[in-house]
Design a protein around this motif. Structure first.
Motif, PDB file in Angstrom:
ATOM      1  N   ASP A  60       0.808  -1.217   0.000  1.00 55.14           N
ATOM      2  CA  ASP A  60       0.000   0.000   0.000  1.00 55.14           C
ATOM      3  C   ASP A  60       0.842   1.268   0.000  1.00 55.14           C
ATOM      4  N   PHE A  61       2.065   1.216   0.539  1.00 57.30           N
ATOM      5  CA  PHE A  61       2.865   2.434   0.679  1.00 57.30           C
ATOM      6  C   PHE A  61       4.223   2.345  -0.020  1.00 57.30           C
ATOM      7  N   VAL A  62       4.957   1.278   0.216  1.00 56.99           N
ATOM      8  CA  VAL A  62       6.307   1.182  -0.351  1.00 56.99           C
ATOM      9  C   VAL A  62       6.262   1.075  -1.864  1.00 56.99           C
ATOM     10  N   LEU A  63       5.247   0.456  -2.421  1.00 55.00           N
ATOM     11  CA  LEU A  63       5.129   0.296  -3.871  1.00 55.00           C
ATOM     12  C   LEU A  63       4.249   1.363  -4.513  1.00 55.00           C
ATOM     13  N   ASP A  64       3.890   2.383  -3.765  1.00 53.91           N
ATOM     14  CA  ASP A  64       3.052   3.458  -4.301  1.00 53.91           C
ATOM     15  C   ASP A  64       3.949   4.587  -4.799  1.00 53.91           C
ATOM     16  N   PRO A  65       3.937   4.900  -6.102  1.00 56.60           N
ATOM     17  CA  PRO A  65       4.808   5.975  -6.616  1.00 56.60           C
ATOM     18  C   PRO A  65       4.536   7.323  -5.984  1.00 56.60           C
ATOM     19  N   ARG A  66       3.319   7.570  -5.544  1.00 59.25           N
ATOM     20  CA  ARG A  66       3.005   8.869  -4.959  1.00 59.25           C
ATOM     21  C   ARG A  66       3.716   9.084  -3.627  1.00 59.25           C
ATOM     22  N   MET A  67       4.019   8.005  -2.924  1.00 60.08           N
ATOM     23  CA  MET A  67       4.798   8.142  -1.691  1.00 60.08           C
ATOM     24  C   MET A  67       6.209   8.635  -1.989  1.00 60.08           C
ATOM     25  N   TYR A  68       6.749   8.233  -3.105  1.00 63.12           N
ATOM     26  CA  TYR A  68       8.094   8.681  -3.471  1.00 63.12           C
ATOM     27  C   TYR A  68       8.083  10.131  -3.943  1.00 63.12           C
ATOM     28  N   LEU A  69       6.968  10.561  -4.526  1.00 62.22           N
ATOM     29  CA  LEU A  69       6.845  11.982  -4.858  1.00 62.22           C
ATOM     30  C   LEU A  69       6.771  12.822  -3.587  1.00 62.22           C
ATOM     31  N   ALA A  70       6.071  12.301  -2.570  1.00 62.64           N
ATOM     32  CA  ALA A  70       6.025  13.013  -1.290  1.00 62.64           C
ATOM     33  C   ALA A  70       7.396  13.025  -0.622  1.00 62.64           C
ATOM     34  N   ALA A  71       8.124  11.900  -0.712  1.00 58.59           N
ATOM     35  CA  ALA A  71       9.464  11.842  -0.136  1.00 58.59           C
ATOM     36  C   ALA A  71      10.411  12.787  -0.867  1.00 58.59           C
TER      37      ALA A  71
ATOM     38  N   LEU B 112      15.248   8.212  -0.501  1.00 56.56           N
ATOM     39  CA  LEU B 112      13.845   8.257  -0.912  1.00 56.56           C
ATOM     40  C   LEU B 112      13.084   7.086  -0.308  1.00 56.56           C
ATOM     41  N   VAL B 113      13.666   5.886  -0.375  1.00 49.08           N
ATOM     42  CA  VAL B 113      13.019   4.712   0.209  1.00 49.08           C
ATOM     43  C   VAL B 113      12.949   4.852   1.727  1.00 49.08           C
ATOM     44  N   GLN B 114      14.022   5.351   2.334  1.00 47.36           N
ATOM     45  CA  GLN B 114      14.018   5.533   3.785  1.00 47.36           C
ATOM     46  C   GLN B 114      12.988   6.566   4.220  1.00 47.36           C
ATOM     47  N   GLU B 115      12.793   7.599   3.421  1.00 48.02           N
ATOM     48  CA  GLU B 115      11.785   8.608   3.765  1.00 48.02           C
ATOM     49  C   GLU B 115      10.380   8.026   3.693  1.00 48.02           C
ATOM     50  N   VAL B 116      10.128   7.149   2.723  1.00 48.82           N
ATOM     51  CA  VAL B 116       8.830   6.471   2.653  1.00 48.82           C
ATOM     52  C   VAL B 116       8.621   5.603   3.894  1.00 48.82           C
ATOM     53  N   ILE B 117       9.657   4.882   4.297  1.00 46.96           N
ATOM     54  CA  ILE B 117       9.560   4.069   5.517  1.00 46.96           C
ATOM     55  C   ILE B 117       9.300   4.955   6.729  1.00 46.96           C
ATOM     56  N   ARG B 118       9.975   6.091   6.781  1.00 46.81           N
ATOM     57  CA  ARG B 118       9.802   6.996   7.922  1.00 46.81           C
ATOM     58  C   ARG B 118       8.383   7.532   7.991  1.00 46.81           C
ATOM     59  N   LEU B 119       7.808   7.886   6.845  1.00 52.39           N
ATOM     60  CA  LEU B 119       6.437   8.397   6.840  1.00 52.39           C
ATOM     61  C   LEU B 119       5.459   7.354   7.363  1.00 52.39           C
ATOM     62  N   VAL B 120       5.655   6.101   6.977  1.00 50.69           N
ATOM     63  CA  VAL B 120       4.762   5.033   7.439  1.00 50.69           C
ATOM     64  C   VAL B 120       4.946   4.796   8.939  1.00 50.69           C
ATOM     65  N   LEU B 121       6.197   4.721   9.391  1.00 49.03           N
ATOM     66  CA  LEU B 121       6.442   4.513  10.824  1.00 49.03           C
ATOM     67  C   LEU B 121       5.922   5.682  11.649  1.00 49.03           C
ATOM     68  N   GLU B 122       6.040   6.886  11.125  1.00 40.91           N
ATOM     69  CA  GLU B 122       5.552   8.050  11.860  1.00 40.91           C
ATOM     70  C   GLU B 122       4.044   8.027  11.996  1.00 40.91           C
ATOM     71  N   ALA B 123       3.344   7.588  10.945  1.00 33.24           N
ATOM     72  CA  ALA B 123       1.889   7.497  11.029  1.00 33.24           C
ATOM     73  C   ALA B 123       1.447   6.453  12.046  1.00 33.24           C
ATOM     74  N   ILE B 124       2.232   5.393  12.221  1.00 35.43           N
ATOM     75  CA  ILE B 124       1.859   4.322  13.145  1.00 35.43           C
ATOM     76  C   ILE B 124       2.212   4.680  14.582  1.00 35.43           C
ATOM     77  N   TYR B 125       3.432   5.190  14.797  1.00 34.05           N
ATOM     78  CA  TYR B 125       3.937   5.340  16.162  1.00 34.05           C
ATOM     79  C   TYR B 125       3.740   6.733  16.739  1.00 34.05           C
ATOM     80  N   GLU B 126       3.535   7.746  15.919  1.00 30.87           N
ATOM     81  CA  GLU B 126       3.370   9.087  16.474  1.00 30.87           C
ATOM     82  C   GLU B 126       2.175   9.188  17.426  1.00 30.87           C
TER      83      GLU B 126
END
Length: 742
Positions: free
Chosen positions: A166-177, A246-260
């Motif tokens: 849903d997130f790592v393979l979504d090109p729009r997440m990389y545009l946000a990163a 770019l990949v690390q920023e996508v991971i960070r966005l997902v982790l931030e949404a879960i743990y924040e």
């Protein structure tokens, strides 16, 4: 109509045209499902039995919710993608055409998924999402906000979503990163290879996603450098590949949404809407009255985090193993130290984008442990009872007034009452206050020294179980009424001055002693001395800046003055600190300019540029033909403001936070700013605006006029520019891209 077989090496695909109400057969016969208009493009081979994972995007274009977005449903089915035979009743039917393995068009992103097959030739599934929404950002916000709500509403339940898909393979997440990373100077700092974000295009993003689909993506080892610490030791810093970020920023966005939503308010480091000032403001307002303070610090915290324990904590909340394995790959990427590749089994490399949030996830266990200690230590019912000594002193004063004693004796009895502790120290007055910023933490205890030492020992034992070591040299217990506590570059101490409040009844009430926050002048002097600005309380010429222009020299000195002025905006010795800084830095700037222009003395510099070292721009003149002021030395405000914390309005609504900070970069439908070509467009980057040469290069002049550090160029013009072979005959202004958030 079925096309004829062209050749054995040509991929043949079948396409179900969009916007058709089409019943989709499942892998089980006799079951049909349909919802709205079906949009589905499937590519597969023709011979043999192929089993794949089809994602059906069913969109209802006519019915929308109140937000204006279409109702989008994702239907996933495991079906049989066999060859087109008459006896195969489960296969998807449709017209067959030949198509390439990858498709990329402007404005639409296609995602290719490889299938498991037993036939010749490659087999692919391609799915495209159709949406009638007003922008792409809303969909990313919707997904992240849904993930945030799920974590907030169910803090004890595991996240069982397919985060990788849903997130790592979504090109729009990389545009946000890319939008968050493109303007940072670190995006132009290479790792062990010269690759940076310069030249990034949509094709490169799709190439990264393609490797992630096959799960053969590997993070590049970082480049290890060492930074000097005030104690004399070296701090390791790992510089990674900017495109891996770019990949690390996508991971960070997902982790931030879960743990924040799960992090406690006592944690202030590396979190949105939290900062050093929010931590210091919390101390200034809530730590008053606590006598014993524990200044805590870990010994090499980031380098001591065990990977297995960290992954175990992550697996307690996240079930997607592919997403966890990607985090494990980032941790095991290693680094090159003097041409030797090393991989550590412990530690999150400093310089890695996801290291701060991983450290917060790991140290969140410490936050919860301290909160449990706080609940056990503090009383369930609070009472402000007067001490026996206070009542005795009060009775003596009352008795002295009744006996009409002399004024001197009454004055002594009043002073005795004022110096006596009013509150009784018992179990009803115990308190524990706790603040953590990254690996630095502080605990204030309203209790005895023995109880404070017991709390510190409990924390040491717990941290030992996590694999962390409390630094014996930096961790100490201090009485805030007698000595200073140093936290986040600020000295903290209870005031020694007694203040009084006068009430309407004519009596005065003694106020509690407030906390004083001051700047450590000794450390500031030592820092500027080691940096080469000050020697013996006088400015020193900064010889390494003499090749710069006058405007750049003044700009660098202003950056130092503004940095100190903004950070120490709340200290009570602001006048002393900022006046001294302005004096020595102006002296250093004058000496540097005198050295550059060979003027000999500072007096000639002040005579030519004034006491504020004003630089005039003679090319831009006002209406009265006077030159405009380009830059001058910044003079900080010396006014005291004890509440001058730069905190702003802290909004803990994570959805509002995402709306303020996440947007998508536009890498579609771009034109080369030099030749207007639309073929193979990639982004040209510069590290800093000061790196531009607008007087010698036309492209740099256009970028300086538009105040942009990134511009789209075609591959041909980009290579010619870096080769120094490009000649621009007519310069046209750079058009700013449309706001993607609207």
């Amino acid at each position: 109509m079925i096309a004829k077989r062209l050749s054995e090496n040509v991929n043949k695909v079948k396409v179900i045209l969009p916007q058709v109400y089409y019943p989709v057969p499942s892998s089980k016969a006799g079951f049909l499902f349909r919802k709205g208009k079906l949009y589905n493009n499937n590519l597969s081979g023709f011979e043999g039995e192929i089993k794949g994972h089809i994602v059906l995007h069913c969109v209802n274009n006519t019915i929308k919710d109140k937000s204006g977005l279409p109702k989008l449903t994702f239907l996933t089915k495991n079906v049989t993608l066999g060859g087109l035979r008459e006896d195969n009743s489960y296969v998807y039917r449709g017209p067959v055409v030949a198509a390439p393995n990858r498709i990329n068009t402007n404005g639409l992103v296609y995602v290719l998924v490889k299938t498991e097959r037993k036939s010749r030739g490659p087999a692919w599934l391609i799915s495209r999402e159709y949406s009638t929404g007003t922008g792409r950002t809303n969909n990313v916000l919707k997904r992240l906000d849904s993930l945030r709500k799920r974590s907030q509403n169910n803090p004890d339940k595991i996240i069982d979503r397919n985060l990788y898909r849903d997130f790592v393979l979504d090109p729009r997440m990389y545009l946000a990163a890319y939008q968050k990373l493109k303007s940072k100077p670190g995006s132009m700092t290479p790792g062990i290879t010269p690759t940076t974000l310069d030249g990034l295009s949509m094709d490169e993003i799709l190439n990264i996603i393609h490797r992630l689909m096959d799960e053969n993506f590997q993070f590049t080892p970082g480049r290890r450098i060492y930074i000097s610490k005030p104690s004399g030791n070296k701090r390791p810093l790992t510089i990674g590949n900017p495109r891996d970020k770019l990949v690390q920023e996508v991971i960070r966005l997902v982790l931030e949404a879960i743990y924040e939503p799960l992090f406690l308010p006592c944690s202030h480091g590396f979190r949105p809407k939290f900062s050093c000032h929010t931590a210091l403001r919390e101390i200034f307002t809530k730590f008053v009255g606590c006598s014993w303070w524990i200044e805590g610090d870990f010994q090499s915290c980031f380098d001591s985090i065990d990977h297995d324990k960290l992954m175990m904590l992550l697996s307690n909340k996240i079930s997607d193993q592919r997403f966890l394995q990607l985090i494990r790959k980032s941790l095991n990427a290693g680094y090159f130290d003097f041409r030797e590749h090393k991989t550590d089994f412990v530690g999150t490399p400093q310089g890695n984008i996801i290291s701060p949030i991983l450290a917060n996830i790991f140290l969140h266990e410490l936050d919860k442990f301290v909160m449990d200690l706080k609940n056990d230590f503090e009383p369930k019912v609070t009472r402000n009872r007067r001490s026996t000594e206070y009542w005795q002193a009060h009775y003596k004063l009352k008795l002295g007034k009744q006996q009409n004693k002399s004024k001197e004796e009454i004055r002594k009895l009043i002073k005795n009452l004022q110096s006596t502790r009013a509150k009784k120290l018992d179990d009803f007055t115990k308190r524990i206050m706790y603040i953590r910023y990254a690996d630095d933490w502080i605990i204030a205890v309203n209790g005895s020294y023995t109880e404070t030492k017991y709390i510190l020992n409990k924390i040491k034992n717990f941290c030992f179980g996590l694999g962390l070591t409390i630094s014996p040299t930096k961790t100490k217990i201090t009485n805030s009424y007698k000595d200073y506590i140093l936290f986040l570059g600020t000295r903290i101490k209870h005031s020694g001055v007694t203040t009084w409040s006068k009430h309407k009844g004519g009596y005065r009430q003694r106020n509690r002693k407030a906390l004083m926050l001051t700047a450590p002048m000794v450390k500031i002097r030592r820092k500027l001395s080691l940096s080469g600005f000050v020697k013996n309380n006088r400015g020193v010429s900064r010889t390494s800046w003499t090749p710069l222009t006058l405007r750049q020299i003044i700009h660098n000195y202003n950056s130092i003055l503004r940095g100190y002025s903004n950070y120490y905006s709340f200290i009570i010795n602001r006048g002393q600190v900022m006046s001294w800084l302005f004096y020595v830095l102006r002296d250093s700037a004058a000496r540097t300019i005198a050295h550059k222009l060979s003027l000999g003395r500072r007096a000639k510099v002040y005579k030519k540029f004034g006491m504020m070292l004003t630089i005039w721009d003679y090319e831009k003149r006002q209406k009265d033909t006077k030159p405009t002021k380009a830059i001058q030395l910044f003079k900080p405000d010396l006014k005291l403001n004890a509440w001058g914390f730069k905190t702003g309005l802290i909004n803990h609504n994570i959805a509002q936070f995402y709306a303020d900070t996440i947007s998508l970069a536009n890498l579609d439908n771009l034109k080369c700013v030099l030749c207007s070509s639309t073929y193979r467009i990639e982004m040209h980057h510069v590290r800093m605006m000061k790196d531009l040469s607008p007087k010698t290069k036309t492209l740099d002049k256009l970028m300086a006029q538009a105040n942009r550090k990134q511009v789209p160029l075609c591959r041909y013009c980009h290579m010619k520019y870096h080769g120094g072979r490009i000649i621009i005959t007519a310069a046209r202004p750079i058009e700013k891209p449309e706001d993607q958030d609207k």
